[in-house]
Design a protein around this motif. Structure first.
Motif, short mmCIF file in Angstrom:
data_model
loop_
_atom_site.label_atom_id
_atom_site.label_comp_id
_atom_site.label_asym_id
_atom_site.label_seq_id
_atom_site.Cartn_x
_atom_site.Cartn_y
_atom_site.Cartn_z
N LEU A 81 25.13 -68.09 -59.93
CA LEU A 81 24.69 -68.68 -58.67
C LEU A 81 23.79 -69.88 -58.92
O LEU A 81 23.91 -70.91 -58.24
N ILE A 82 22.88 -69.74 -59.87
CA ILE A 82 22.02 -70.86 -60.23
C ILE A 82 22.85 -72.03 -60.76
O ILE A 82 22.57 -73.19 -60.47
N ALA A 83 23.90 -71.71 -61.51
CA ALA A 83 24.77 -72.76 -62.03
C ALA A 83 25.49 -73.49 -60.91
O ALA A 83 25.65 -74.72 -60.95
N MET A 84 25.92 -72.76 -59.87
CA MET A 84 26.56 -73.40 -58.71
C MET A 84 25.63 -74.39 -58.04
O MET A 84 26.06 -75.41 -57.50
N TRP A 85 24.34 -74.11 -58.10
CA TRP A 85 23.34 -75.03 -57.54
C TRP A 85 23.37 -76.38 -58.27
O TRP A 85 22.95 -77.40 -57.72
N GLY A 86 23.92 -76.38 -59.48
CA GLY A 86 24.01 -77.63 -60.23
C GLY A 86 24.85 -78.69 -59.54
O GLY A 86 24.81 -79.86 -59.93
N MET A 87 25.64 -78.31 -58.53
CA MET A 87 26.41 -79.30 -57.78
C MET A 87 25.56 -80.07 -56.79
O MET A 87 26.01 -81.08 -56.22
N ALA A 88 24.32 -79.61 -56.55
CA ALA A 88 23.49 -80.24 -55.52
C ALA A 88 23.03 -81.64 -55.92
O ALA A 88 23.14 -82.58 -55.13
N ASN A 89 22.52 -81.78 -57.14
CA ASN A 89 21.96 -83.07 -57.54
C ASN A 89 22.99 -84.19 -57.52
O ASN A 89 22.72 -85.27 -56.97
N PRO A 90 24.21 -84.01 -58.08
CA PRO A 90 25.20 -85.08 -57.97
C PRO A 90 25.54 -85.42 -56.52
O PRO A 90 25.76 -86.60 -56.18
N SER A 91 25.60 -84.41 -55.65
CA SER A 91 25.90 -84.66 -54.23
C SER A 91 24.78 -85.44 -53.57
O SER A 91 25.02 -86.37 -52.79
N PHE A 92 23.53 -85.05 -53.87
CA PHE A 92 22.38 -85.80 -53.35
C PHE A 92 22.46 -87.26 -53.78
O PHE A 92 22.29 -88.18 -52.96
N GLN A 93 22.70 -87.49 -55.06
CA GLN A 93 22.72 -88.85 -55.57
C GLN A 93 23.88 -89.65 -54.99
O GLN A 93 23.75 -90.83 -54.69
N GLY A 94 25.04 -88.99 -54.86
CA GLY A 94 26.18 -89.67 -54.27
C GLY A 94 25.91 -90.13 -52.85
O GLY A 94 26.26 -91.24 -52.46
N LEU A 95 25.24 -89.28 -52.07
CA LEU A 95 24.87 -89.66 -50.70
C LEU A 95 23.84 -90.79 -50.70
O LEU A 95 23.94 -91.74 -49.92
N ALA A 96 22.84 -90.68 -51.57
CA ALA A 96 21.76 -91.67 -51.59
C ALA A 96 22.27 -93.06 -51.96
O ALA A 96 21.77 -94.06 -51.42
#
Length: 409
Positions: free
Chosen positions: A319-334
């Protein structure tokens, strides 16, 4: 003389991946030996060495915090290539400096310099933005995260082996990695930012911490995304700050068990970053991927906090590893809120947020843990707070997306 081709090519992206992996490898190589070398300078006093090691870590994060915006602004003005190459060269020379350090003061100076030169990660992210269409950026940022993971998995292992032959040998190995990377990039790495897209002069008001934060506030939705990203960064600091202490206190794990558990966590996160982010974003879009990632992370931290046994605790790393998708998504949006000539400043500003979390997070979570033990209360309080931080991050991110005009790919 510039031997690089004029147009970016796939080899450039591969080089950036190698650059990040080798940077993290070089940093990881020192993890097993730096505290021991400090203890050697302190005459074997482990208590004093622990305090000094904490100062070293805080100072390194402070340099990252201060200089990520500077290097980002320099790359907007002069291009990404010279900043990345000079950073690799400087990092390699600094590792040699630390390998030869005759005293603790010189070693500390070298650590400060490495914090400055390693701040080129923001420039590497800007390079990825330059050569990647908006809809594919999150996937490539995920690969950057995988490169981070590979470096941190292999680095400490290599450093531990080399450290058995001498505490300064890993520093020489780190220097070799960084200097080889600089030489390779000199011949291979093309410039990604065309001259007509560069800023006509350095925007110094954005090349400092306060200026970079002001840049993030230039658009309300971007400010909210940055705030949500910071909460995610802060939650992440609970992992290195608490993992060893928490598992030893609650499950009585020995160092060997802890090491294997950390390896499983690292491999899981690397697999997700390198293999799952791109297809997830392509199928679901950045917004849905971000939501799934943050919910997964919150559930993972809650499992850490309440797991009654070590076996149940180790069911949470996926589950913690799945959270690893958050940072790339944040950066892509930013990246959609900044123009081509502003990507360096944007990545520098986001890097500063990580620097703040790196300074504040370890102190915050270790004090929460110490307090919970002292009062005989809930030992998983730190991880539970991390879960709440991710819930807050999700709420802010959803509000930012609703406010913005960014369309999902």
């Amino acid at each position: 003389m510039n031997f690089a081709p004029k147009r970016p090519r796939e080899a450039a992206f591969v080089f950036i991946l190698i650059t990040v992996a080798l940077d993290m490898l070089a940093l990881g190589v020192m993890i097993p030996v730096l505290p021991k070398l400090i203890a050697e300078f302190e005459g074997g006093d482990l208590r004093s060495a622990a305090t000094v090691t904490g100062v070293f870590g805080f100072s390194w994060a402070l340099m990252q915090f201060l200089f990520q915006p500077v290097l980002g602004a320099l790359s907007d003005r002069y291009g990404r290539r010279p900043v990345v190459l000079l950073s690799n060269l400087g990092l390699g020379l600094d590792y040699i400096f630390m390998a030869l350090a005759p005293s603790l003061g010189f070693l500390f100076l070298g650590r400060l310099i490495s914090g400055i030169t390693a701040a080129s990660v923001a420039t590497a992210n800007a390079y990825i933005t330059d050569i990647t269409p908006p809809e594919k950026r999150a996937g490539r940022f995920g690969l950057i995260g995988a490169a981070f993971g590979v470096g941190f998995i292999l680095g400490p292992a290599i450093g531990g082996v080399l450290g058995d032959y001498g505490l300064r040998l890993p520093f020489w190995a780190a220097a070799a990695f960084s200097l080889a990377n600089a030489l390779y990039g000199f011949f291979i790495l093309p410039e990604s930012l065309a001259p007509e897209k560069r800023t006509p002069k350095i925007v110094w008001r954005s090349a400092n911490v306060l200026g970079s934060l002001h840049f993030l506030r230039s658009q309300p939705a971007l400010a909210m995304i940055a705030g949500a990203l910071f909460l995610s960064y802060l939650a992440h600091e609970s992992l290195p700050a608490l993992f060893v202490l928490y598992t030893q206190y609650r499950y009585n794990w020995d160092p060997g068990t802890t090491g294997w558990a950390l390896a499983i966590v690292g491999v899981s996160q690397t697999v997700v970053s390198g293999g799952l982010v791109r297809p997830a974003v392509a199928r679901l879009g950045e917004k849905k991927t971000l939501a799934i990632a943050l919910v997964s992370g919150a559930l993972g931290f809650a499992a850490y906090a309440f797991a009654p046994t070590g076996a149940i605790f180790m069911a949470a790393p996926p589950l913690i590893a799945m959270w690893g998708m958050a940072n790339p998504s944040f950066q892509g949006l930013a990246t959609r809120f900044a123009g081509a000539s502003e990507q360096g400043r944007l990545q520098g500003a986001l890097g500063s947020l990580r620097g703040v979390s790196g300074m504040v997070g370890p102190l915050f979570f270790t004090q929460i843990f110490a307090g919970s033990i002292y009062f005989g209360a809930f030992p998983g309080a730190g991880y539970f707070i991390a879960a709440l931080l991710l819930v807050a991050s999700l709420m802010i991110a959803r509000a930012a997306i609703k406010r913005s005009t960014v369309q999902a790919p």
